[in-house]
Design an enzyme around this catalytic site. Structure first.
Site, PDB file in Angstrom:
ATOM      1  N   ASP A 136      67.611 -25.620  26.960  1.00 37.06           N
ATOM      2  CA  ASP A 136      67.944 -26.799  27.754  1.00 37.06           C
ATOM      3  C   ASP A 136      69.456 -27.034  27.626  1.00 37.06           C
ATOM      4  OD1 ASP A 136      67.876 -29.320  28.942  1.00 37.06           O
ATOM      5  OD2 ASP A 136      66.568 -30.244  27.472  1.00 37.06           O
ATOM      6  N   GLY A 175      57.424 -24.138  19.483  1.00 36.23           N
ATOM      7  CA  GLY A 175      57.222 -23.951  20.924  1.00 36.23           C
ATOM      8  C   GLY A 175      57.080 -22.523  21.410  1.00 36.23           C
TER       9      GLY A 175
END
Ligand code: 5GP
Ligand code: MG
Length: 184
Positions: A107, A49
């Site tokens: 997150d 990512g």
């Protein structure tokens, strides 16, 4: 493009490339300001990512650094699983190095926690965390997130490196899952 479909889901435009690049410029300046004279940290890109963020960020750094990669995996669809797997190990030793972890998004913090353990085991001298996106409402760890380019609520985003089941990474803008536009 104002909306995109990735697999079965619709996403709407959330952050333009211009907004993303200007946030990256700011966070790069913060890192540049904090770096002591002559320090040569290692930049550790967390695949997959972070590849676009990494590329943009390093072009804006004003100090000498070298680049390392690691690949971990925790997400399944649009949910973080908490079960982190190391898919590809560190490609270079980190022993006695100052390491700046470069992540796409933090997150729950499970991935960062696991990475800190790996780096401690491998003898890194100091570890800093730099993430493009930060979800403070979902973050539950004590590890400081030293640098973040942008923070967002608990929404699921794709683009600029971020995927939904391996697709959607190539977009230059960031899109958010649109709850009003899903096919029932
Ligand atoms: P954590 O371990 O902090 O819960 O999650 C970190 C990893 O989950 C990130 O590196 C990223 O790969 C994935 N992730 C977390 N939130 C999102 C999101 O909104 N969109 C996408 N595409 N991936 C996310
Ligand atoms: Mg990631």
């Amino acid at each position: 493009m104002n909306r995109i479909k990735v697999h079965d889901k619709w996403f709407k435009l959330y952050l333009t490339n211009k907004q993303i690049e200007s946030a990256i410029e700011k966070v790069a300046q913060e890192i540049n300001n904090d770096m002591a004279n002559g320090e040569k940290p290692m930049i550790l890109s967390v695949l997959t990512g972070s590849f676009m963020f990494m590329s943009s960020l390093v072009q804006k750094l004003s100090f000498t650094c070298d680049i390392n990669f690691i690949k971990v995996s925790s997400y399944n669809g649009t949910q973080s699983t908490g079960n982190i797997k190391q898919v590809m190990g560190l490609i270079k030793p980190v022993k006695d190095r100052k390491v700046i972890i470069v992540e796409d998004i933090v997150d729950t913090g499970n991935t960062i926690e696991e990475l800190e353990k790996i780096l401690a085991n491998e003898g890194a001298k100091e570890v800093k965390v730099c993430t493009m996106m930060f979800k403070p409402a979902s973050y539950s760890k004590d590890i400081p997130i030293d640098y973040h380019a942008m923070s967002i609520p608990n929404d699921f985003i794709v683009g600029y490196g971020l995927d939904y089941d391996e697709e959607g990474r190539q977009y230059k803008d960031i899109y958010v899952l649109d709850p009003d536009q899903q096919e029932k």
